[in-house]
Write an enzyme that holds these catalytic residues in place. Structure first.
Site, PDB file in Angstrom:
ATOM      1  N   GLN A 154      -4.122   8.041  -2.395  1.00 25.82           N
ATOM      2  CA  GLN A 154      -4.311   6.507  -2.315  1.00 25.82           C
ATOM      3  C   GLN A 154      -5.904   6.044  -2.655  1.00 25.82           C
ATOM      4  O   GLN A 154      -6.810   6.862  -1.970  1.00 25.82           O
ATOM      5  CB  GLN A 154      -3.853   6.174  -0.792  1.00 25.82           C
ATOM      6  CG  GLN A 154      -3.993   4.555  -0.828  1.00 25.82           C
ATOM      7  CD  GLN A 154      -3.483   4.305   0.537  1.00 25.82           C
ATOM      8  OE1 GLN A 154      -4.134   3.978   1.611  1.00 25.82           O
ATOM      9  NE2 GLN A 154      -2.249   3.861   0.613  1.00 25.82           N
ATOM     10  N   LYS A 188       1.074   0.170  -1.894  1.00 27.77           N
ATOM     11  CA  LYS A 188       1.345   0.048  -0.383  1.00 27.77           C
ATOM     12  C   LYS A 188       0.905  -1.109  -0.154  1.00 27.77           C
ATOM     13  O   LYS A 188      -0.503  -1.638  -0.178  1.00 27.77           O
ATOM     14  CB  LYS A 188       0.534   0.987   0.648  1.00 27.77           C
ATOM     15  CG  LYS A 188       1.224   0.789   1.957  1.00 27.77           C
ATOM     16  CD  LYS A 188       0.551   1.958   2.840  1.00 27.77           C
ATOM     17  CE  LYS A 188       1.265   1.874   4.337  1.00 27.77           C
ATOM     18  NZ  LYS A 188       0.641   0.599   5.016  1.00 27.77           N
ATOM     19  N   GLY A 237       3.699   5.947  10.424  1.00 30.99           N
ATOM     20  CA  GLY A 237       2.537   6.112  10.689  1.00 30.99           C
ATOM     21  C   GLY A 237       2.104   6.745  12.225  1.00 30.99           C
ATOM     22  O   GLY A 237       2.277   7.889  12.634  1.00 30.99           O
ATOM     23  N   ARG A 238       2.078   5.551  13.138  1.00 28.94           N
ATOM     24  CA  ARG A 238       1.754   5.855  14.393  1.00 28.94           C
ATOM     25  C   ARG A 238       2.792   6.617  15.340  1.00 28.94           C
ATOM     26  O   ARG A 238       2.596   7.195  16.163  1.00 28.94           O
ATOM     27  CB  ARG A 238       1.461   4.396  15.217  1.00 28.94           C
ATOM     28  CG  ARG A 238       0.125   3.702  14.706  1.00 28.94           C
ATOM     29  CD  ARG A 238       0.154   2.339  15.290  1.00 28.94           C
ATOM     30  NE  ARG A 238       1.138   1.459  14.691  1.00 28.94           N
ATOM     31  CZ  ARG A 238       1.488   0.232  15.514  1.00 28.94           C
ATOM     32  NH1 ARG A 238       0.908   0.119  16.591  1.00 28.94           N
ATOM     33  NH2 ARG A 238       2.621  -0.555  14.881  1.00 28.94           N
ATOM     34  N   CYS A 277      -4.441  -2.534   3.988  1.00 28.76           N
ATOM     35  CA  CYS A 277      -5.228  -2.059   5.293  1.00 28.76           C
ATOM     36  C   CYS A 277      -5.806  -3.461   5.831  1.00 28.76           C
ATOM     37  O   CYS A 277      -6.447  -4.433   5.237  1.00 28.76           O
ATOM     38  CB  CYS A 277      -6.614  -1.373   4.876  1.00 28.76           C
ATOM     39  SG  CYS A 277      -7.649  -0.967   5.983  1.00 28.76           S
ATOM     40  N   ASN A 291       7.927  -0.097   6.120  1.00 26.05           N
ATOM     41  CA  ASN A 291       6.949   0.551   6.907  1.00 26.05           C
ATOM     42  C   ASN A 291       6.827  -0.524   8.027  1.00 26.05           C
ATOM     43  O   ASN A 291       6.791  -1.691   7.919  1.00 26.05           O
ATOM     44  CB  ASN A 291       5.544   0.866   6.014  1.00 26.05           C
ATOM     45  CG  ASN A 291       4.566   1.295   6.940  1.00 26.05           C
ATOM     46  OD1 ASN A 291       3.250   0.630   6.864  1.00 26.05           O
ATOM     47  ND2 ASN A 291       4.733   2.215   7.753  1.00 26.05           N
TER      48      ASN A 291
END
Length: 346
Positions: free
Chosen positions: A74, A143, A227-228, A104, A203
């Site tokens: 990425q 993403k 992710g988390r 982000c 996501n």
């Protein structure tokens, strides 16, 4: 046909580990792969600007990939010539695809009009994707979030994504400004599935096997990016597969979680680092894991105040030396002070 090509061509679901800066590094990949692991791994983002070079520590995730699974590299940035140069450099390494970060939400990133900040300028996104699609000879993915401060721009973004023949699109179902605290707008992910010709990964807030199945059904997505939830529960990818196959789910107990924390410490803490630095690094992971340990917030309150390895593990043992099953789903914590949930934004 490569393994990643087979994933894209198959029915799914594809289970991906999300890129999380300074968290999902090579050491964490190696550890996670021992718990079942993801189908595909996204690197932490390579920062790209006019004078940037490839970060050697992130590059090691590619050259020393311990997972046996495809790796997607990425990038984050807004300088088109630099992004093209970096994409060409990355393709010299064993990667399955190049990915552009448009999601982000960190202010230090979006204030520089990178990551989620680019969503304020769809025309520049269009130009970047056009240049990268010409430069990337392997698979090319994006993403994204739904928009910067409003999801209204998503309707403008979807035709841009479709125009540039992406091979994979990951959609985090929140805007940049919503960070991680608002509900996830899964209906927008379903819209992307309907309107973009490439496979879409959903996501956002995938915290259990049951939630994973619900999101797949709600969105029609080809797969999930987690992710988390995978930091908090390293068994999560394995549990998702079990649930989708109709199998009985493995549920860790307190002592299993304690062993995971011990293994995590050994994996990610460099032995040559000062002890206080090692403990601080573990606190970054505890920001995620602690949300699933107990509901009062007491564990996170105390773990933020330890400064030695001995005190850190004494506290972990106090809360986890038991055989009770632990779903490791996030509790709504009772706040002791303002910093208890601060790590959720990392």
């Amino acid at each position: 046909m490569s393994l990643f090509d087979e994933m894209l061509a198959g029915p799914g679901p594809i289970l991906a580990l999300a890129p999380m800066q300074d968290v999902t590094d090579l050491a964490f990949w190696r550890l996670l792969s021992g718990y079942g692991g993801a189908d595909v791994y996204f690197t932490e983002y390579f920062r790209v600007h006019s004078t940037s070079t490839l970060d050697w520590q992130i590059l090691k995730s590619i050259t020393e990939n311990p997972t046996g699974r495809p790796v997607i590299a990425q990038m984050i940035g807004n300088d088109i010539p630099a992004l093209v140069r970096t994409a060409r450099e990355l393709q010299q390494y064993p990667i399955a695809a190049v990915d552009l970060n448009l999601g982000c939400p960190a202010p230090v990133v979006y204030r520089k009009c990178a990551g989620g900040g680019l969503l304020r300028d769809p025309r520049h996104v269009d130009a970047i994707l056009g240049a990268l699609r010409d430069a990337v000879r392997i698979k090319f993915s994006v993403k994204t979030r739904l928009g910067f401060d409003s999801a209204d721009v998503f309707a403008e973004l979807l035709p841009i994504f479709a125009k540039h023949s992406l091979d994979l699109l990951t959609v985090h179902g929140r805007t940049v400004k919503e960070m991680y605290r608002s509900p996830v707008h899964y209906e927008y992910i379903a819209r992307a599935v309907a309107e973009v010709p490439c496979p879409v990964l959903a996501n956002g807030n995938i915290y259990s096997a049951q939630k994973a199945a619900e999101v797949l059904k709600l969105t029609g997505a080809r797969g999930l990016m987690v992710g988390r939830g995978a930091i908090r529960n390293p068994w999560l990818f394995h549990q998702i597969r079990q649930h989708l196959d109709g199998e009985h789910l493995f549920l860790p107990r307190g002592h299993d979680v304690l062993r995971y924390i011990s293994a995590l410490y050994e994996a990610v803490c460099l032995p040559e680092s000062r002890e206080i630095s090692q403990v601080r690094r573990m606190k970054k992971y505890m920001n995620y894991l602690g949300m699933g340990i107990e509901s009062s917030g007491e564990f996170l309150h105390q773990v933020r105040r330890v400064s030695t390895k001995a005190d850190f593990f004494k506290l972990c043992e106090q809360f986890l030396t038991h055989c009770d099953p632990m779903p490791l789903e996030p509790f709504r914590l009772a706040l002791h002070d303002a910093d208890v949930l601060a790590g959720e934004h990392l």
